[in-house]
Design an enzyme around this catalytic site. Structure first.
Site, mmCIF file in Angstrom:
data_model
loop_
_atom_site.group_PDB
_atom_site.id
_atom_site.type_symbol
_atom_site.label_atom_id
_atom_site.label_comp_id
_atom_site.label_asym_id
_atom_site.label_seq_id
_atom_site.Cartn_x
_atom_site.Cartn_y
_atom_site.Cartn_z
ATOM 1 N N ALA A 1 0.915 -1.222 -0.079
ATOM 2 C CA ALA A 1 0.018 0.089 -0.134
ATOM 3 C C ALA A 1 0.902 1.184 -0.103
ATOM 4 C CB ALA A 1 -0.960 0.056 1.154
ATOM 5 N N LYS A 2 0.640 2.327 -0.673
ATOM 6 C CA LYS A 2 1.381 3.506 -0.709
ATOM 7 C C LYS A 2 0.373 4.348 0.092
ATOM 8 C CE LYS A 2 3.423 6.894 -3.781
ATOM 9 N NZ LYS A 2 4.845 6.490 -3.395
ATOM 10 N N ALA A 3 0.629 3.946 1.604
ATOM 11 C CA ALA A 3 -0.132 4.559 2.804
ATOM 12 C C ALA A 3 0.827 5.603 3.333
ATOM 13 C CB ALA A 3 -0.517 3.314 3.681
#
Length: 289
Positions: free
Chosen positions: A157-159
Site C-alpha cells: 500500500a502507498k500509505a
C-alpha cells in the site's frame, strides 16, 4: 510556484469540486491526521499527459482497500479529477498528488469505520527531486530504520503511515549532507531509498531487491521492462549489505525521482556509467512519447 504549500494561487480538486488553493482545508479531528488512515499517489504529467495515469489510479484504490477503506470514486472518476485539476491550474508539465483519507466523523478512536472517506487532487510544478544529482549522482546515507515485515504493515500500500520512518531517515541523511538514505528491510537485506526503488549494475547485468517488503513501484516495473526489452539480464533477488562493495553502478527510480544516478551510499562509491545514463535518457524519452 514559491512559498509554503498552503499559501499559493490555484485550485485543488476536493470531493468533486474545485476549491481555491488556500481554502483546501480539513477539520483538526480528521482521523487521518491522528491515525495515518490515508493513502496517496505521486504522478508526473508530461506535455499534458500523466505517465501511467490509470495504473496510479488503480493503485490508489487498492491501497485504500489494503488499509481497510473503499474510495468513493471509480478509476474513471479519479482520472477525470486529475484532468480537472491540471486544467484548472493551466499546467501541462506537473507533479500530481492524489490523496484519499478518513475524515472527521462519528469515530475518534483507533477504529473509524463510520467516518467518511475523502479524496483530493493537487498539482504543481516540480523540478528534479534530487536537484543536480542527475548529472553527478546522488549521495545516500544508510538509514538506521528498517522497512517492516509485510506481516507488520501492508507494504504494497502507498500509505502515509509507512512513510514515517522514511521521513526520519531522510532528515538524518540531510543533516549529514546527503540527498537521501538507503534502507534495509526487517531481515537486514538491501531494500530501497526513502521514496524510491534502487538498482545496481555489475558486469553488465542489473540487480534490484525483490519487492516483498516494500512498494513495487510503477517506475520500477517500467524500468525493469525497459531493461528486458534491451536484452539486459535483470536479477530481482535478495541483496546482502556486503554486496554493495562489488557493484559498479547504481540508480534510483520513482515518479518524483524518475531515474536518478547514485554516486555514493555510505562508504561505497559508484560510477555514473553508460548504462545508468542510457536508462535515464530512455526513460525521459518514454514519458514524453
Amino acid at each position: 510556484m514559491a512559498g509554503g504549500y498552503d499559501d499559493r494561487d490555484g485550485k485543488i480538486w476536493m470531493d468533486g469540486a474545485l476549491v481555491d488553493w488556500r481554502e483546501a482545508n480539513v477539520h483538526i479531528l480528521t482521523h487521518a491526521m491522528h491515525y495515518a488512515s490515508s493513502v496517496f499517489e505521486g504522478e508526473r504529467c508530461y506535455s499534458g499527459k500523466i505517465f501511467k495515469s490509470r495504473e496510479h489510479s488503480e493503485r490508489l484504490i487498492q491501497s485504500g482497500k489494503l488499509i481497510d477503506f473503499d474510495l468513493p470514486y471509480t478509476v474513471d472518476e479519479i482520472e477525470a479529477a486529475k484532468q480537472a485539476a491540471l486544467e484548472a491550474n493551466g499546467l501541462q508539465d506537473a507533479y500530481v498528488r492524489a490523496l484519499a483519507w478518513r475524515g472527521a466523523g462519528e469515530d475518534m478512536g483507533v477504529a473509524s469505520a463510520r467516518n467518511p472517506v475523502h479524496m483530493a487532487v493537487a498539482v504543481w510544478e516540480w523540478g528534479n527531486y534530487y536537484g543536480d544529482a542527475k548529472m553527478k549522482g546522488a549521495k545516500l546515507d544508510i538509514a538506521k530504520w528498517k522497512r517492516p515485515s509485510p506481516e507488520t504493515a501492508p507494504s504494497q500500500a502507498k500509505a502515509a503511515g509507512l512513510y514515517m520512518i522514511a521521513t526520519m531517515s531522510k532528515h538524518a541523511a540531510e543533516a549529514k549532507g546527503c540527498s537521501d538514505a538507503m534502507m534495509f528491510d526487517y531481515r537486514g537485506y538491501v531494500a530501497e531509498a526513502t521514496g524510491a526503488n534502487i538498482f545496481f549494475v555489475k558486469d553488465g547485468e542489473v540487480h534490484t531487491p525483490k519487492a516483498d517488503a516494500f512498494l513495487n513501484g510503477i517506475t520500477r516495473q517500467t524500468v525493469i521492462g525497459m531493461l528486458q526489452d534491451k536484452g539486459i539480464t535483470v536479477h530481482e533477488r535478495v541483496i546482502m549489505p556486503e554486496e554493495l562493495e562489488g557493484f559498479q553502478q547504481c540508480w534510483l527510480t520513482g515518479t518524483a525521482a524518475e531515474v536518478t544516478p547514485v554516486g555514493e551510499i555510505g562508504d561505497y562509491n559508484f560510477e555514473v556509467g553508460a548504462l545508468t545514463r542510457e536508462i535515464a535518457e530512455d526513460y525521459e524519452k518514454l514519458v514524453r512519447a
